[in-house]
Design a protein around this motif. Structure first.
Motif, short mmCIF file in Angstrom:
data_model
loop_
_atom_site.label_atom_id
_atom_site.label_comp_id
_atom_site.label_asym_id
_atom_site.label_seq_id
_atom_site.Cartn_x
_atom_site.Cartn_y
_atom_site.Cartn_z
N THR A 154 0.83 -1.21 0.00
CA THR A 154 0.00 0.00 0.00
C THR A 154 0.86 1.26 0.00
O THR A 154 1.78 1.40 0.81
CB THR A 154 -0.93 0.01 1.22
OG1 THR A 154 -1.70 -1.20 1.23
CG2 THR A 154 -1.88 1.19 1.18
N GLY A 156 -0.27 4.76 -0.09
CA GLY A 156 -0.72 5.97 0.58
C GLY A 156 -0.14 6.16 1.97
O GLY A 156 0.26 7.27 2.35
N GLU A 161 0.97 9.89 -2.93
CA GLU A 161 -0.38 10.26 -3.31
C GLU A 161 -0.64 9.91 -4.77
O GLU A 161 0.21 10.13 -5.63
CB GLU A 161 -0.58 11.77 -3.08
CG GLU A 161 -1.98 12.27 -3.32
CD GLU A 161 -2.10 13.77 -3.08
OE1 GLU A 161 -3.16 14.33 -3.44
OE2 GLU A 161 -1.15 14.37 -2.55
N PRO A 167 -10.70 6.79 -2.82
CA PRO A 167 -11.58 6.70 -1.64
C PRO A 167 -10.93 5.88 -0.54
O PRO A 167 -10.23 4.90 -0.80
CB PRO A 167 -12.83 6.00 -2.20
CG PRO A 167 -12.82 6.31 -3.66
CD PRO A 167 -11.38 6.35 -4.05
N GLU A 168 -11.17 6.29 0.69
CA GLU A 168 -10.52 5.64 1.83
C GLU A 168 -10.77 4.14 1.87
O GLU A 168 -9.87 3.36 2.21
CB GLU A 168 -11.01 6.27 3.13
CG GLU A 168 -10.30 5.75 4.37
CD GLU A 168 -10.74 6.46 5.64
OE1 GLU A 168 -10.38 5.99 6.73
OE2 GLU A 168 -11.45 7.48 5.53
N GLU A 169 -11.98 3.72 1.48
CA GLU A 169 -12.29 2.29 1.53
C GLU A 169 -11.52 1.48 0.49
O GLU A 169 -11.47 0.26 0.55
CB GLU A 169 -13.80 2.06 1.35
CG GLU A 169 -14.37 2.51 0.01
CD GLU A 169 -14.89 3.95 0.05
OE1 GLU A 169 -15.80 4.25 -0.73
OE2 GLU A 169 -14.38 4.74 0.86
N ALA A 171 -8.22 2.47 -0.33
CA ALA A 171 -6.86 3.00 -0.21
C ALA A 171 -5.79 1.94 -0.46
O ALA A 171 -4.71 2.24 -0.98
CB ALA A 171 -6.66 3.63 1.16
N ASP A 172 -6.10 0.68 -0.10
CA ASP A 172 -5.10 -0.37 -0.25
C ASP A 172 -4.94 -0.81 -1.70
O ASP A 172 -4.07 -1.63 -2.01
CB ASP A 172 -5.43 -1.57 0.63
CG ASP A 172 -6.81 -2.14 0.38
OD1 ASP A 172 -7.58 -1.53 -0.38
OD2 ASP A 172 -7.11 -3.22 0.94
#
Length: 205
Positions: A154, A156, A161, A167-169, A171-172
Motif C-alpha cells: 500500500t 498511501g 499520493e 476513496p478511503e475504503e 486505499a489499499d
C-alpha cells in the motif's frame, strides 16, 4: 480495477499441457507489428463494456510522448500473443532529488490463459527490466489481493499520493514497489502520470 488479472505468481517459465506436448511461455518486448493483437487482448480480457475503452487507452499511451520511455511486454505461447503489460513514465512531485518512477497500467491476459501465472510473469519480468534500467519505484492501482503477491504494498500510508484521490475504503488498491533499497522512507509526494492516463475516469472504481 482494470489492471487486475488474477493469476498465481511464478518466476519460472510457465509449462502448460496441451495433451500432446508442453510449451514454454515467452515474455518479450512488443513491436509495432504487435499492436493489433495487443488491442484484441485488452478487448477480450476486459469484456464488451470495458474492453474497447482499455484498448483505446493502450493505443493512446503508445503514442503519448509524456509516457516515454515506456516498457511494453507481451506473453507469447505457440506463436500467439496471450498477454500484455505496459509500464509508463511518471513523475514524483515534491522532491528535491529526481526519482525515476513508472506506472503499471494496464495488464491483460486472454480469458482462456488466465489463472496460469501469465500475469505474474509479465509483472516480474517488467520489474526486472525496469530495475536493470535504473527505475526506483513502480506504482499500480489494482487488486489489493493480487499485486502484493508480486511485491507491491500500500502506497498511501508511505506518503505517496495518487494522481487522483482514492476513496478511503479502496486505499489499499493504490500500491508501490521499490526497485532500489533506501528509497521508500526517504521520499514522498504525488505521482504525476502521463497525459493520456491523467484522466479521472481511469482512477475511479
Amino acid at each position: 480495477k482494470r489492471q487486475g488479472i488474477k493469476t498465481l505468481p511464478s518466476r519460472r517459465p510457465n509449462l502448460i499441457s496441451n495433451n500432446k506436448k508442453e510449451t514454454a511461455l515467452e515474455i518479450r518486448k512488443s513491436t509495432e507489428a504487435d499492436r493489433g493483437d495487443i488491442e484484441k487482448i485488452h478487448t477480450k480480457a476486459f469484456g464488451e463494456k470495458k474492453g474497447p475503452e482499455i484498448a483505446e487507452l493502450v493505443n493512446g499511451l503508445f503514442d503519448d510522448k509524456t509516457a516515454m520511455p515506456l516498457l511494453s511486454l507481451v506473453a507469447v505461447e505457440n506463436d500467439q500473443l496471450i498477454g500484455h503489460i505496459l509500464y509508463t513514465k511518471s513523475v514524483l512531485t515534491g522532491n528535491d532529488k529526481p526519482i525515476s518512477i513508472r506506472l503499471l497500467a494496464p495488464l491483460a491476459v486472454l480469458p482462456d490463459a488466465q489463472s496460469k501465472g501469465v500475469g505474474s510473469k509479465l509483472i516480474k519480468e517488467g520489474l526486472r527490466q525496469l530495475k536493470d534500467s535504473g527505475v526506483e519505484l513502480v506504482f499500480v492501482l489494482g487488486h489489493p489481493e493480487y499485486y502484493p503477491r508480486c511485491g507491491f504494498t500500500t502506497a498511501g500510508v508511505l506518503g505517496f499520493e495518487a494522481p487522483y484521490p482514492i476513496p478511503e475504503e479502496h486505499a489499499d488498491a493504490w500500491m508501490v514497489q521499490a526497485l532500489e533499497d533506501g528509497v521508500i522512507g526517504h521520499v514522498k509526494g504525488k505521482v504525476q502520470c502521463s497525459k493520456v492516463l491523467n484522466q479521472p475516469q481511469h482512477w475511479r472504481e
